[in-house]
Design a protein around this motif. Structure first.
Motif, mmCIF file in Angstrom:
data_model
loop_
_atom_site.group_PDB
_atom_site.id
_atom_site.type_symbol
_atom_site.label_atom_id
_atom_site.label_comp_id
_atom_site.label_asym_id
_atom_site.label_seq_id
_atom_site.Cartn_x
_atom_site.Cartn_y
_atom_site.Cartn_z
ATOM 1 N N VAL A 29 48.095 37.167 39.233
ATOM 2 C CA VAL A 29 46.958 36.468 38.626
ATOM 3 C C VAL A 29 45.652 37.186 38.972
ATOM 4 O O VAL A 29 45.409 37.554 40.119
ATOM 5 N N GLU A 30 44.831 37.408 37.949
ATOM 6 C CA GLU A 30 43.507 37.979 38.138
ATOM 7 C C GLU A 30 42.475 37.012 37.565
ATOM 8 O O GLU A 30 42.818 36.040 36.880
ATOM 9 N N GLN A 31 41.217 37.269 37.830
ATOM 10 C CA GLN A 31 40.157 36.396 37.341
ATOM 11 C C GLN A 31 38.981 37.229 36.846
ATOM 12 O O GLN A 31 38.553 38.176 37.507
ATOM 13 N N HIS A 32 38.468 36.864 35.682
ATOM 14 C CA HIS A 32 37.280 37.531 35.164
ATOM 15 C C HIS A 32 36.062 37.116 35.976
ATOM 16 O O HIS A 32 35.783 35.923 36.120
ATOM 17 N N ALA A 33 35.344 38.096 36.488
ATOM 18 C CA ALA A 33 34.151 37.797 37.276
ATOM 19 C C ALA A 33 32.942 37.516 36.393
ATOM 20 O O ALA A 33 31.959 36.919 36.846
ATOM 21 N N GLY A 34 32.982 37.950 35.150
ATOM 22 C CA GLY A 34 31.858 37.756 34.250
ATOM 23 C C GLY A 34 32.286 37.985 32.817
ATOM 24 O O GLY A 34 33.467 38.029 32.505
ATOM 25 N N PHE A 35 31.308 38.119 31.927
ATOM 26 C CA PHE A 35 31.600 38.406 30.525
ATOM 27 C C PHE A 35 31.946 39.885 30.375
ATOM 28 O O PHE A 35 31.273 40.749 30.946
ATOM 29 N N SER A 36 32.971 40.167 29.596
ATOM 30 C CA SER A 36 33.346 41.565 29.386
ATOM 31 C C SER A 36 34.035 41.745 28.046
ATOM 32 O O SER A 36 34.626 40.807 27.497
ATOM 33 N N ILE A 37 33.932 42.961 27.525
ATOM 34 C CA ILE A 37 34.642 43.389 26.322
ATOM 35 C C ILE A 37 35.301 44.710 26.672
ATOM 36 O O ILE A 37 34.620 45.712 26.898
ATOM 37 N N ALA A 38 36.621 44.718 26.729
ATOM 38 C CA ALA A 38 37.357 45.919 27.126
ATOM 39 C C ALA A 38 38.084 46.494 25.913
ATOM 40 O O ALA A 38 38.954 45.840 25.330
ATOM 41 N N TYR A 39 37.728 47.713 25.559
ATOM 42 C CA TYR A 39 38.346 48.401 24.429
ATOM 43 C C TYR A 39 39.587 49.147 24.918
ATOM 44 O O TYR A 39 39.498 50.004 25.811
ATOM 45 N N VAL A 40 40.746 48.833 24.352
ATOM 46 C CA VAL A 40 41.999 49.501 24.726
ATOM 47 C C VAL A 40 42.075 50.821 23.966
ATOM 48 O O VAL A 40 42.301 50.853 22.762
#
Length: 287
Positions: A29-40
């Motif tokens: 399990v991981e957690q987003h620390a903030g807003f992000s947009i990750a391009y694969v």
């Protein structure tokens, strides 16, 4: 997972993620620390969040919302790579915060977003004079504009269906420069064309033809950022047999012509401004 920060400003930071996890590794399990947009930009992986499972392939976008937990899975292969834009809450508010958009988990490969992802990658590698904060804001603004008018959601699928769809996407990506049609792709995976089309679209949210075209456009965006090849050579190299069709398709995706996109990659701020203020209709997704 290896991570390298390639850019940082007061409102945007950009991190290059490279994950070597494979099917033998235990997800956690991981957690987003903030807003992000990750391009694969390479590979594939799964994501479990909010009680849903989704598959991300090259060209997909992983969306991060502060505090949301998620699990990444790697049932198909190892070696996925992402270019991730981390945005401050103030910037997200300025672009437009809607919980249903920023908690959408992922976006399938959409041409209007992929060309910007590849432009960002070119900038990160030093092959473009555009600022990474500029292209990050442009990517986020276009993401919000598209999802405001986009209500489609992929239906639930079995684990077997998800695996076959991702394998098909990887095959299409590898064979994108070659002539590929629905029948030949379906035959590769032992399915009827209709079953193949239905399975692929249900899992990944786009049809095989849409994914194939977007794979070609993704490659074209990278090649256009490097002006060593002519636009005609780029069109042929990525799999378009007709220059006019390439120019028309790319322009619909990027909001500007291939020639103007090349100028934008070299830092033409006037063109970047035009791309930023393109309407949601201007960057509507390809049929």
């Amino acid at each position: 997972m290896a991570s390298t920060q390639v850019f940082r400003s007061d409102s945007v930071s950009v991190i290059d993620y490279r994950c070597q996890a494979g099917p033998e590794d235990t997800p956690f399990v991981e957690q987003h620390a903030g807003f992000s947009i990750a391009y694969v930009r390479k590979g594939s992986f799964g994501c479990r969040a909010q009680g849903r499972c989704c598959e991300l392939v090259t060209g997909s976008i992983l969306i991060g919302h502060p505090g949301d937990e998620y699990i990444c899975t790697h049932d198909h292969q190892g070696g996925d790579e992402c270019l991730s834009f981390h945005l401050t809450p103030a910037l997200v508010d300025a672009i437009g915060y809607r919980p249903e958009i920023w908690r959408s988990i992922h976006v399938p490969p959409l041409a209007a977003l992929m060309v910007l992802g590849e432009l960002a990658q070119a900038a990160a590698e030093g092959n473009s004079e555009i600022g990474l904060d500029e292209v990050g804001m442009l990517l986020a603004a276009r993401f919000v504009a598209i999802l405001l008018g986009w209500s489609r959601r992929p239906m639930e699928a079995t684990a077997c269906d998800r695996r076959r769809a991702v394998e098909a996407a990887l095959w299409l990506d590898a064979n994108a420069p070659e002539p590929v049609d629905l029948e030949s792709a379906a035959r590769e995976f032992g399915l009827s064309p209709f079953h193949f089309l239905r399975l692929f679209a249900r899992v990944l949210g786009v049809t095989p033809h849409q994914y194939l075209i977007r794979s070609r456009l993704r490659r074209a965006a990278r090649l256009l950022a490097d002006d060593r090849n002519s636009i005609t050579e780029v069109a042929l190299d990525v799999g378009f047999a007709d220059l006019s069709n390439f120019a028309r398709t790319f322009s619909r995706a990027a909001g500007v012509s291939p020639r103007r996109f090349r100028r934008a990659a070299k830092g033409d701020r006037e063109i970047l401004r035009d791309m930023l203020f393109a309407t949601a209709h201007d960057c509507a997704d390809l049929p």
